[in-house]
Design an enzyme around this catalytic site. Structure first.
Site, PDB file in Angstrom:
ATOM      1  N   ASP A 138       4.214  -6.255  -7.349  1.00 49.73           N
ATOM      2  CA  ASP A 138       5.092  -5.048  -7.639  1.00 49.73           C
ATOM      3  C   ASP A 138       5.368  -4.963  -9.225  1.00 49.73           C
ATOM      4  O   ASP A 138       5.806  -3.967  -9.391  1.00 49.73           O
ATOM      5  CB  ASP A 138       6.659  -5.480  -7.093  1.00 49.73           C
ATOM      6  CG  ASP A 138       7.222  -6.451  -7.683  1.00 49.73           C
ATOM      7  OD1 ASP A 138       6.551  -7.565  -8.115  1.00 49.73           O
ATOM      8  OD2 ASP A 138       8.256  -6.442  -7.960  1.00 49.73           O
ATOM      9  N   ASP A 177       1.867  -7.905 -12.837  1.00 52.59           N
ATOM     10  CA  ASP A 177       0.845  -7.972 -11.679  1.00 52.59           C
ATOM     11  C   ASP A 177      -0.193  -6.874 -11.927  1.00 52.59           C
ATOM     12  O   ASP A 177      -1.266  -6.872 -11.103  1.00 52.59           O
ATOM     13  CB  ASP A 177       1.511  -7.805 -10.296  1.00 52.59           C
ATOM     14  CG  ASP A 177       2.529  -8.572  -9.955  1.00 52.59           C
ATOM     15  OD1 ASP A 177       2.364  -9.817 -10.278  1.00 52.59           O
ATOM     16  OD2 ASP A 177       3.704  -8.331  -9.479  1.00 52.59           O
ATOM     17  N   ASP A 207       2.397 -11.914  -4.996  1.00 52.90           N
ATOM     18  CA  ASP A 207       3.249 -12.289  -6.197  1.00 52.90           C
ATOM     19  C   ASP A 207       4.536 -12.645  -5.275  1.00 52.90           C
ATOM     20  O   ASP A 207       4.776 -12.315  -4.231  1.00 52.90           O
ATOM     21  CB  ASP A 207       3.389 -10.855  -6.681  1.00 52.90           C
ATOM     22  CG  ASP A 207       4.988 -10.941  -7.753  1.00 52.90           C
ATOM     23  OD1 ASP A 207       4.914 -11.792  -8.607  1.00 52.90           O
ATOM     24  OD2 ASP A 207       5.653 -10.131  -7.875  1.00 52.90           O
TER      25      ASP A 207
HETATM   26  P1  ADP Z   1       6.786 -13.077 -10.325  1.00 53.20           P
HETATM   27  O1  ADP Z   1       5.270 -13.565 -10.812  1.00 53.20           O
HETATM   28  O2  ADP Z   1       7.194 -13.995  -9.361  1.00 53.20           O
HETATM   29  O3  ADP Z   1       7.092 -11.821  -9.902  1.00 53.20           O
HETATM   30  P2  ADP Z   1       7.430 -12.774 -13.113  1.00 53.20           P
HETATM   31  O4  ADP Z   1       6.024 -13.194 -13.623  1.00 53.20           O
HETATM   32  O5  ADP Z   1       7.829 -11.318 -12.986  1.00 53.20           O
HETATM   33  O6  ADP Z   1       7.678 -13.394 -11.735  1.00 53.20           O
HETATM   34  O7  ADP Z   1       8.654 -13.627 -13.844  1.00 53.20           O
HETATM   35  C1  ADP Z   1       8.400 -14.799 -14.091  1.00 53.20           C
HETATM   36  C2  ADP Z   1       9.514 -15.315 -14.820  1.00 53.20           C
HETATM   37  O8  ADP Z   1       9.640 -15.039 -16.256  1.00 53.20           O
HETATM   38  C3  ADP Z   1      11.029 -15.227 -14.030  1.00 53.20           C
HETATM   39  O9  ADP Z   1      10.977 -16.138 -13.277  1.00 53.20           O
HETATM   40  C4  ADP Z   1      11.774 -15.237 -15.359  1.00 53.20           C
HETATM   41  O10 ADP Z   1      11.973 -16.761 -15.585  1.00 53.20           O
HETATM   42  C5  ADP Z   1      11.019 -14.886 -16.476  1.00 53.20           C
HETATM   43  N1  ADP Z   1      11.135 -13.521 -16.789  1.00 53.20           N
HETATM   44  C6  ADP Z   1      10.352 -12.354 -16.744  1.00 53.20           C
HETATM   45  N2  ADP Z   1      10.892 -11.368 -17.041  1.00 53.20           N
HETATM   46  C7  ADP Z   1      12.080 -11.489 -17.451  1.00 53.20           C
HETATM   47  C8  ADP Z   1      13.264 -10.953 -17.953  1.00 53.20           C
HETATM   48  N3  ADP Z   1      13.405  -9.575 -18.384  1.00 53.20           N
HETATM   49  N4  ADP Z   1      14.485 -11.913 -18.337  1.00 53.20           N
HETATM   50  C9  ADP Z   1      14.548 -12.982 -18.161  1.00 53.20           C
HETATM   51  N5  ADP Z   1      13.344 -13.694 -17.747  1.00 53.20           N
HETATM   52  C10 ADP Z   1      12.341 -12.964 -17.227  1.00 53.20           C
HETATM   53 MG    MG Z   2       6.947  -9.629  -9.291  1.00 50.82          MG
END
Ligand code: ADP
Ligand code: MG
Length: 627
Positions: free
Chosen positions: A518, A522, A319
Site C-alpha cells: 500500500d 512498497d 507488506d
Molecule cells: P511496512 O513495510 O510494514 O508497511 P513501513 O516500511 O511503512 O512499514 O514502516 C516501517 C517502520 O518505519 C515503521 O514501523 C516506523 O517505525 C517507521 N516509519 C515509517 N514512516 C514513519 C513516519 N512517518 N513516522 C514515524 N515512523 C515511521
Molecule cells: Mg505499508
C-alpha cells in the site's frame, strides 16, 4: 439506439431472412419472390455491415480483416447457387459478432458504471450555515457537504459531523454497510444509508479514488495479454494466407480440369473452413469477461496481461502495515524522556507527522486531537521511507522514526520506561533532536479482519510461498504474522524498500511473484514483482501507479478469488485456442482432401466460433464475490 441494439437488430434481420429460406427448403415451398426476398434481406443485413467494415480496414489501415473472408465466402456461395449456405454463414457470423461485442461492452461498462454512479450535484454547506446545490465539478478541497439519507457521496472526503452507515458495495463489492462517524473517510460513488452526515471534501472530482483508478485501468488496457497479442498477430497474417490459399485452390482445380462452379464451390469451402474467426475471438472473449467479473468484485486489473500473469503466480509477498493490518493504528503508551512532558512529546510528534502520509502519522494526529494537543509548526520535512521522518522546528532539527532512525542519529533511548515500551510488541516511534531522545510512542497495529482467512484461502488456492515483508521491527512483525498463520521463516522484518525488492527477486528465482502493498515504500517492490497488487482505497497514489492490480475492496480473501479467476481464465484461453485451432485443422483437411460439403464447413466454422465465445462468457458468471 446504441451499438449493441443496432447489431442485434441486424443479426435478427439476417436470421429472419435465413428462416424464410430454410422454410422454403425444408418445410413448404414458398413463392419464389418470398424466398428471394429472404435471401436478399439476409445478405444485406448480414453482409453489408461486415463488408463495409472490412473495406474500411482494407483502405483505411491497409489491413485484411476476417470479415472480408466471410463476405467473399458468402458471395462465392451465392455465385455457385448455394445462397442458402451463404445465408447460414452470414447469420452465424453476425450472431457471434454481436455476442462478442456484448461481451466486450460488458467489461467496459462494469468500469464505466462506477463513473455513472456519481451524482451531478452536491449540497454544499456554506459559512453562514445555508445549504446550496452546486455542481460536483465545482467542489473544492475544504468544502463542507451535507449528505442526506440515500444520497450518493459525490467526491472523496472525511466525515466531520453526524453518524451513520454507508453502503460501499458499488466500489468494494461488499454488501455489508460500513459505520461512519466523524473522522471516517467516505468515498465517491458510495451511498449514505440512514443518517445525515456532514463531510469535508478532501479530493476534487478529478482526483477522487474511483476516477483515478478508472483512469489508470483504462489507460492500461493497452497492456494486452500475451495470448491476446498472439491471436491478433495470428489473425492478421493468417487472413492473407487463407485468401491466397483459396485463390490457389480455385486455380489448381481449374487447371486440373474441374468445372468453374465446382472449383469455386470447393475454394469457398476451403475459405470458410480455414478462416480463423474462432482463434481470433477466443482470447479476448475470455479476457474481457474475466476483467468484467473481477471489476464487479472490486478487483481492477490494468489489462489482460496482469490476469495471465496472476494465473502463473506461485508466491505472494505481503507488506504488513496498511496491507495485512488495518491502516487504522492507535497510539497507546506515550513515554517522555527526563525533563519532558507527554503533551510536549505529542505536540512535537504531531507537528512533524502532520506532513506524512503514513498510517502511523494519522494515528499520531488522531491522538493529538483526542487529547486537545495542537501540533507544533514544523518545516523542511523529509520522509525517510521505512525509517521515519525529519524536519525543523523553532528550536532546530527534529526527527521521528524507528530504531534504524535512532541509530542513524546516534541516539539511545535508555531507562526503565523505554525498556518497558520495547517489551510490548508494538510499533515504536522515537522522537528526538540530534542525538537526544525526547520521547517515544507505541502504536498498536491490528490485523485486518479478512487477513487470516485471506492467507489461508490463498494457500488453499495453490499459492506455494506466502511471506510478509515489513519495515517494522521483528517483535511486532512476529506477533502480527504468527497470528495470521505465517511461519517464523515467512516473516521478514526491519526492511528498507530496497530489501523488499531484493527479497522479491529471491522469490522470483523460483517462479512468478505477486507483491501486495500500500505504501510509498512498497512502490519499488510492486514494480519489481511479476504482479503488483495495490490496496486501492487506503493505499498511496505511488503504490497504485506501480501496481498492475488495484484492490478496491479491503477484503483480502478477494485475492484468492482473483487468483482462481485468473487460473480459470487461462484454462479457458487454452481450451479455446486448442479447440479453435484443432477444429480449423479438421475442417481444412476436410475441405482440401475430402468432399466436405459447404454447409458442414459453415456450421463447423461458425458453430466453433460461437462455442468459443460462449466458453469465454462463462467467466462472466463468476464475479469475485465472497458471500
Ligand atoms: P511496512 O513495510 O510494514 O508497511 P513501513 O516500511 O511503512 O512499514 O514502516 C516501517 C517502520 O518505519 C515503521 O514501523 C516506523 O517505525 C517507521 N516509519 C515509517 N514512516 C514513519 C513516519 N512517518 N513516522 C514515524 N515512523 C515511521
Ligand atoms: Mg505499508
Amino acid at each position: 439506439m446504441d451499438e449493441d441494439d443496432r447489431m442485434m437488430g441486424l443479426t435478427l434481420a439476417t436470421i429472419f431472412g435465413l428462416g424464410l429460406a430454410l422454410i422454403d427448403r425444408f418445410v413448404i415451398d414458398l413463392p419464389d419472390q418470398v424466398t428471394l426476398a429472404g435471401l436478399v434481406i439476409a445478405y444485406l443485413a448480414g453482409g453489408v455491415p461486415a463488408a463495409w467494415e472490412a473495406l474500411a480496414e482494407l483502405f483505411g489501415k491497409f489491413r485484411l480483416d476476417i470479415d472480408l473472408l466471410m463476405v467473399i465466402a458468402a458471395l462465392a456461395a451465392a455465385q455457385v447457387g448455394a445462397a442458402l449456405e451463404g445465408t447460414v454463414l452470414l447469420a452465424l457470423f453476425s450472431l457471434s459478432g454481436t455476442l462478442e461485442h456484448r461481451a466486450m461492452g460488458k467489461a467496459r461498462r462494469a468500469v464505466e458504471a462506477l463513473m455513472a454512479l456519481r451524482p451531478e450535484t452536491a449540497l454544499r454547506l456554506d459559512a453562514d450555515g445555508m445549504v446550496s446545490e452546486v455542481a460536483v465539478a465545482e467542489l473544492a478541497v475544504g468544502d463542507r457537504l451535507v449528505l442526506r439519507p440515500g444520497a450518493r457521496v459525490p467526491v472523496d472526503g472525511r466525515v466531520v459531523d453526524g453518524a451513520g452507515e454507508v453502503d460501499e458495495s458499488t466500489i468494494t463489492g461488499e454488501a455489508e454497510p460500513v459505520a461512519k462517524v466523524a473522522g471516517a473517510l467516505v468515498h465517491e460513488a458510495t451511498v449514505n444509508l440512514h443518517g445525515v452526515l456532514v463531510m469535508h471534501v478532501t479530493k476534487t472530482l478529478a482526483e477522487s479514488t474511483v476516477a483515478r483508478m478508472i483512469l489508470l485501468v483504462t489507460q492500461a488496457q493497452a497492456m494486452k495479454a500475451p495470448s491476446e497479442r498472439f491471436s491478433e498477430w495470428f489473425g492478421a497474417r493468417y487472413t492473407v494466407a487463407v485468401l491466397v490459399g483459396s485463390v490457389a485452390v480455385y486455380a489448381v482445380l481449374l487447371w486440373l480440369g474441374w468445372s468453374q462452379p465446382d472449383a469455386l464451390y470447393r475454394a469457398a469451402t476451403v475459405l470458410v473452413a480455414a478462416s480463423p474467426c474462432a482463434v481470433v475471438i477466443s482470447v479476448p472473449a475470455a479476457i474481457l469477461s474475466a476483467l468484467s467479473a473481477s471489476a464487479r468484485g472490486g478487483v481492477l486489473f490494468k489489462g489482460g496481461a496482469a490476469i495471465e500473469t496472476l494465473a502463473t503466480v506461485r508466491a505472494y509477498a505481503f507488506d504488513k502495515t496498511g496491507t495485512l493490518t488495518t491502516g487504522r493504528a492507535e497510539v497507546g503508551a506515550i513515554v517522555a524522556a527526563d525533563g519532558q512532558s507527554e503533551a510536549e512529546v505529542l505536540r512535537l510528534l504531531a507537528g512533524i507527522e502532520s506532513h506524512s502520509e503514513h498510517h502511523i502519522a494519522a494515528a499520531v494526529l488522531r491522538a493529538a486531537q483526542d487529547r486537545g494537543v495542537t501540533p507544533a509548526p514544523v518545516t523542511e520535512v523529509q520522509a525517510a521511507p521505512s525509517e521515519g521522518i525529519t524536519g525543523r522546528d523553532a528550536a532546530g532539527q527534529i526527527w521521528a522514526g524507528n530504531e534504524r532512525m535512532l541509530a542513524r542519529m546516534g541516539a539511545r533511548a535508555e531507562g526503565a520506561a523505554f525498556d518497558a515500551l520495547r517489551r510490548e510488541s508494538q510499533t515504536l516511534v522515537y522522537l528526538g533532536r540530534g542525538a537526544q531522545v525526547i520521547g517515544a510512542v507505541a502504536v498498536a497495529d491490528t490485523p485486518r479482519a479478512s487477513a487470516k482467512a485471506g492467507i489461508a484461502a490463498l494457500r488453499a488456492a495453490g499459492a506455494q510461498d506466502i511471506v510478509m515483508m515489513t519495515g517494522d521491527r521483528r517483535t511486532v512483525a512476529l506477533r502480527i504474522g504468527t497470528g495470521l498463520g505465517l511461519r517464523e521463516d515467512e516473516i521478514h522484518a526491519g526492511l528498507l524498500p530496497e530489501d523488499k525488492v531484493r527479497l522479491v527477486d529471491a522469490l522470483a528465482a523460483k517462479g512468478a511473484v505477486a507483491f501486495v502493498g500500500d505504501g510509498v515504500n512498497d512502490a519499488a517492490a510492486l514494480a519489481r514483482a511479476d504482479v503488483g497488487i495495490a490496496m486501492g482505497m487506503a493505499g498511496s497514489e505511488v503504490a497504485l501507479q506501480a501496481a498492475e492490480v488495484a484492490l478496491l475492496s479491503e477484503d483480502l480473501s478477494r485475492l484468492a478469488l482473483a487468483h482462481q479467476l485468473a487460473r480459470r481464465t487461462s484454462r479457458i484461453i487454452r481450451q479455446n485456442l486448442g479447440f479453435a485451432i484443432g477444429a480449423m485443422l479438421v475442417l481444412v483437411t476436410g475441405g482440401l482432401f475430402f468432399e466436405l460439403p459447404l454447409p458442414v464447413a459453415v456450421i463447423g466454422h461458425e458453430g466453433g466460433t460461437l462455442l468459443v465465445v460462449l466458453n469465454g462468457l462463462r467467466l462472466l458468471r463468476d464475479p469475485i464475490r465472497v458471500s
